[in-house]
Design an enzyme around this catalytic site. Sequence first.
Site, PDB file in Angstrom:
ATOM      1  N   ASN A   1       0.798  -1.231  -0.056  1.00  0.00           N
ATOM      2  CA  ASN A   1      -0.048   0.020   0.018  1.00  0.00           C
ATOM      3  C   ASN A   1       0.816   1.068   0.097  1.00  0.00           C
ATOM      4  O   ASN A   1       1.648   1.356   0.872  1.00  0.00           O
ATOM      5  CB  ASN A   1      -0.932  -0.041   1.406  1.00  0.00           C
TER       6      ASN A   1
ATOM      7  N   HIS B   1       6.359  -1.628   3.656  1.00  0.00           N
ATOM      8  CA  HIS B   1       6.039  -2.828   4.007  1.00  0.00           C
ATOM      9  C   HIS B   1       5.336  -3.796   3.148  1.00  0.00           C
ATOM     10  O   HIS B   1       4.412  -3.153   2.611  1.00  0.00           O
ATOM     11  CB  HIS B   1       5.355  -3.075   5.478  1.00  0.00           C
TER      12      HIS B   1
ATOM     13  N   HIS C   1       2.589  -6.508   2.350  1.00  0.00           N
ATOM     14  CA  HIS C   1       1.691  -7.384   3.248  1.00  0.00           C
ATOM     15  C   HIS C   1       1.604  -8.771   2.293  1.00  0.00           C
ATOM     16  O   HIS C   1       1.313  -8.660   1.004  1.00  0.00           O
ATOM     17  CB  HIS C   1       0.074  -6.823   3.048  1.00  0.00           C
TER      18      HIS C   1
END
Length: 114
Positions: free
Chosen positions: A87, A100, A102
């Site tokens: 994101n 990050h 996911h």
Amino acid sequence: MSDCLFCGIAAGEIPAKTVRESSRAIAFRDINPQAPAHVLVIPRAHYANLAELAAAGDGLLDEVATLAAAVAADEGVADGGYRVVFNTGPDAGQTVHHVHAHLLGGRPLEWPPG
Ligand code: 5GP
Ligand code: ZN
């Protein structure tokens, strides 16, 4: 970055359920899982988003992706399928500004996501 949540996790100062590590990346369970397997994979060093991580070069983005693939195998979702999502920015709902990935799996995942 001293006020960054994921820098704190990478440094071991904030507890997290770590599932796998490499020299420059770490994978830990999301605190609010959205699937039976929901793991976050981060570089230990602070980059705000995917663009900054990609610009870092030196194979660091590869290392994050390789760790995500290894976690998918560990979690037993490599064959059934899984999704890896970065994101990025407000329209995508990025809330933690330490890049990050996911890793989501263990259930059928709709496409496109909301
Ligand atoms: P984003 O919305 O930025 O793409 O994703 C941030 C993710 O970090 C969310 O899925 C959220 O549940 C997770 N998260 C937020 N705070 C913590 C925390 O303290 N520990 C862990 N393990 N995950 C967190
Ligand atoms: Zn950070």
